[in-house]
Design an enzyme around this catalytic site. Sequence first.
Site, mmCIF file in Angstrom:
data_model
loop_
_atom_site.group_PDB
_atom_site.id
_atom_site.type_symbol
_atom_site.label_atom_id
_atom_site.label_comp_id
_atom_site.label_asym_id
_atom_site.label_seq_id
_atom_site.Cartn_x
_atom_site.Cartn_y
_atom_site.Cartn_z
ATOM 1 N N ALA A 139 0.804 -1.222 0.000
ATOM 2 C CA ALA A 139 0.000 0.000 0.000
ATOM 3 C C ALA A 139 0.835 1.270 0.000
ATOM 4 O O ALA A 139 0.425 2.300 -0.540
ATOM 5 C CB ALA A 139 -0.930 0.004 1.208
ATOM 6 N N HIS A 148 -4.229 -9.973 -4.247
ATOM 7 C CA HIS A 148 -5.527 -9.735 -3.613
ATOM 8 C C HIS A 148 -6.600 -9.371 -4.627
ATOM 9 O O HIS A 148 -7.682 -8.928 -4.252
ATOM 10 C CB HIS A 148 -5.413 -8.618 -2.563
ATOM 11 C CG HIS A 148 -4.602 -8.999 -1.376
ATOM 12 N ND1 HIS A 148 -4.186 -8.091 -0.412
ATOM 13 C CD2 HIS A 148 -4.106 -10.200 -0.974
ATOM 14 C CE1 HIS A 148 -3.476 -8.716 0.511
ATOM 15 N NE2 HIS A 148 -3.411 -9.988 0.194
#
Length: 258
Positions: free
Chosen positions: A5, A109
Amino acid sequence: MCAGAGMGVDSGLPDFRGPEGFWRAYPPYRALGLRFEELADPVHFADDPALAWGFYGHRLSLYRVTTPHTGFAVLRRWADRVPTRVFTSNVDGQFQKAGFAPSTVAECHGSIHHLQCLAGCGQPVWPADGVEVDVDPTTMRARGPLPACPGCGGLARPAILMFGDWSWDDSQARPQLEEHVAWVRTHRSRLVVVEIGAGTAVPTVRRQAELATAATGALIRINVREPQVRHGRGIRLALPAAEALEALDAARERRSSR
């Protein structure tokens, strides 16, 4: 390349680090006492779809309008010179937006730019192209029609792995992940991994980078808060993604010009 992230922070994207970081990005959820881990849960699509799509609809819109920072251009230049693959836990599609071929990006993901049927009717995962979610910025709840499955007409959800998610349809992400594993196995002896913005809270990306470089120690870890490298094998840079990548690129250019 491995990215978490923190890779998107220099592009203006939130990294959801801790409740306070998440609530700074989304103040309405502070009033509700909801943390990122609680919102990123597939149960809300069944129990409160307006809440679920308020969160994911806003993120879908945000990622579409975000311009990848200058560090992505550095990585693209490197990828033009040497064989390169990307392994990322990010669902934002920023690597593809920066010019990386989708076939070279393994999204462990999944991707918010693809949808799946909530009921699992058998409809294959489909692109979210053209899907727009009207989100009330005050309540962060979706208004109006919600994304629907083209197969059964029921509610759709993003084809991404959420917390406590046993229903993620990984059929869109799986081929790239399998190809990534095979590619790493083939190139392991001469592999250099640049890991960017991958923390320890969700350690999937860190583990991938460390396993890929376990024999060689050829790891460059870029992380503002958690730059430590296990067993000291590798280089650590406690810098933001764009700054670190631009510095590495400048050093490479100086060396090549000698």
